[in-house]
Design an enzyme around this catalytic site. Sequence first.
Site, short mmCIF file in Angstrom:
data_model
loop_
_atom_site.label_atom_id
_atom_site.label_comp_id
_atom_site.label_asym_id
_atom_site.label_seq_id
_atom_site.Cartn_x
_atom_site.Cartn_y
_atom_site.Cartn_z
N HIS A 168 7.63 26.25 29.42
CA HIS A 168 7.51 27.25 30.50
C HIS A 168 8.83 27.99 30.70
O HIS A 168 8.92 29.16 30.37
CB HIS A 168 7.03 26.63 31.82
CG HIS A 168 5.74 25.89 31.71
ND1 HIS A 168 4.59 26.47 31.24
CD2 HIS A 168 5.42 24.59 31.98
CE1 HIS A 168 3.61 25.58 31.24
NE2 HIS A 168 4.09 24.42 31.67
N ASP A 190 -1.43 24.37 26.36
CA ASP A 190 -1.16 23.60 27.58
C ASP A 190 -2.43 23.00 28.20
O ASP A 190 -2.87 21.94 27.78
CB ASP A 190 -0.41 24.52 28.55
CG ASP A 190 0.17 23.77 29.74
OD1 ASP A 190 -0.09 22.57 29.89
OD2 ASP A 190 0.87 24.40 30.56
ZN LIG Z 1 2.41 20.87 30.50
#
Ligand SMILES: [Zn+2]
Length: 448
Positions: free
Chosen positions: A262, A313
């Site tokens: 991220h 993810d």
């Molecule tokens: Zn994750």
Amino acid sequence: MTTIPNARIWQPDGWQDGLKFGLDLYGRIREAVRGGTIGQRVVPGIANLHSHAFQRAMAGMAERQLRADDSFWSWREAMYRFAQQLDPDAMRAVAAQLYAEMLEAGYTTVCEFHYLHHAPDGRPYDDPAAMSRALIAAAHDTGIRLTLLPVLYMAGGFDGRALDARQQRFGHDVDGYLRLLDGLRAEQGDTVRIGCALHSLRAVPEAAMRELLAGLPDDSRIHIHIAEQLAEVEQCLEHRGARPVQWLLDNAGPDPRWTLVHATHLDDAEVADLARSGATVAVCPTTEANLGDGLFPLRQYLDAGGRLGIGSDSHISVSPVEELRWLEYGQRLVTRRRNIAVGSDSPSVGHTLLRAVAASAGDSSGHDIGLLQPGRFADALVLDVRAPQFAGASDDDAIDRWVFSGNRNLVRETWVGGRCLAENGRHLRADSIAADYRTAVERMLAAQ
Ligand SMILES: [Zn+2]
């Protein structure tokens, strides 16, 4: 000698004509020789740098508003409830379905960020690595290349509070965690690597992080969730006196063996320093959008020379095309401009992004992958050049046609280590894998 004959092969500096590959027994490219006429267009398989396999089974189940301020944190509550139902058999069935879908879509390697270690009551299984082994079995069931990243998860927040009841099954102390890694290393082979993951700065106290890093082999890959949420940035400032990425840069010295997952919330200094570190950022555009995380500063990061890859993810989407598209589209929406992810030598957005993900794949996963060159594994996608989307395609726009035209899957064949595992968008074992998946999910939902 050959597995993918008469192909036009994508390379970071353009297309090469009519190559055949000579492979060794393990599917590694020994040599590339010219030969044959031009037929297919072949690109490297895509590495999926961030996956929580079990979340595939709850995709589409957390899209109803429960509170007006629904956020990442309320989604996490739903995820915890669902995770309670998973045992090793269900994990294997769900992961196999996911990995088959990844292969169909063009992912040939997955980095599995795995924290669901113990039984739902928090006690280790008889084999403490049972859940890890279920994921490895799912990779073997499907043929995908795996980097298993067992996760160290120790605390419920930056203040060091204990894990709550539902988090107990994620937890280890550092010694127990290193034993888990040691036990799993026997599973390593040409298609399976064991790496390491810190769940996040909030879940791993500083002293434990230092102890862990000192206990790892030098070549271990290290992944960490970081700066996904603004609340996490604020808590890190409060407890450690620095923003998360800055703190990590100052205290752990990330290098090309590291992948920061991220890294959504960065200030200008963090962008510059992170890019300079050589670490990879795993951006997960569809999940970050789904969870309302925020937007990664892509243009600034590319300008600073930063390295990046993509991850699916939470698996609300399993498509490298959609991740790459939304990596670019997010930037267009906020800047009100077009064609953002380009390089001075690369005006094509698709080519620029493919070049970036190919370049980071090997360092992030620990496998010899990313480029179709001698010494690397023959993990490749044959694009369906007969599809209308490729009518009249040129070398200059072929990757953009793949990434930016419509929703038909344009991957005709997926190869891992010189083995074809999916054809015409179907994994070769798709039917039996889907049947096992359906049984497992229905059993979990009935028990919920
Ligand atoms: Zn994750």
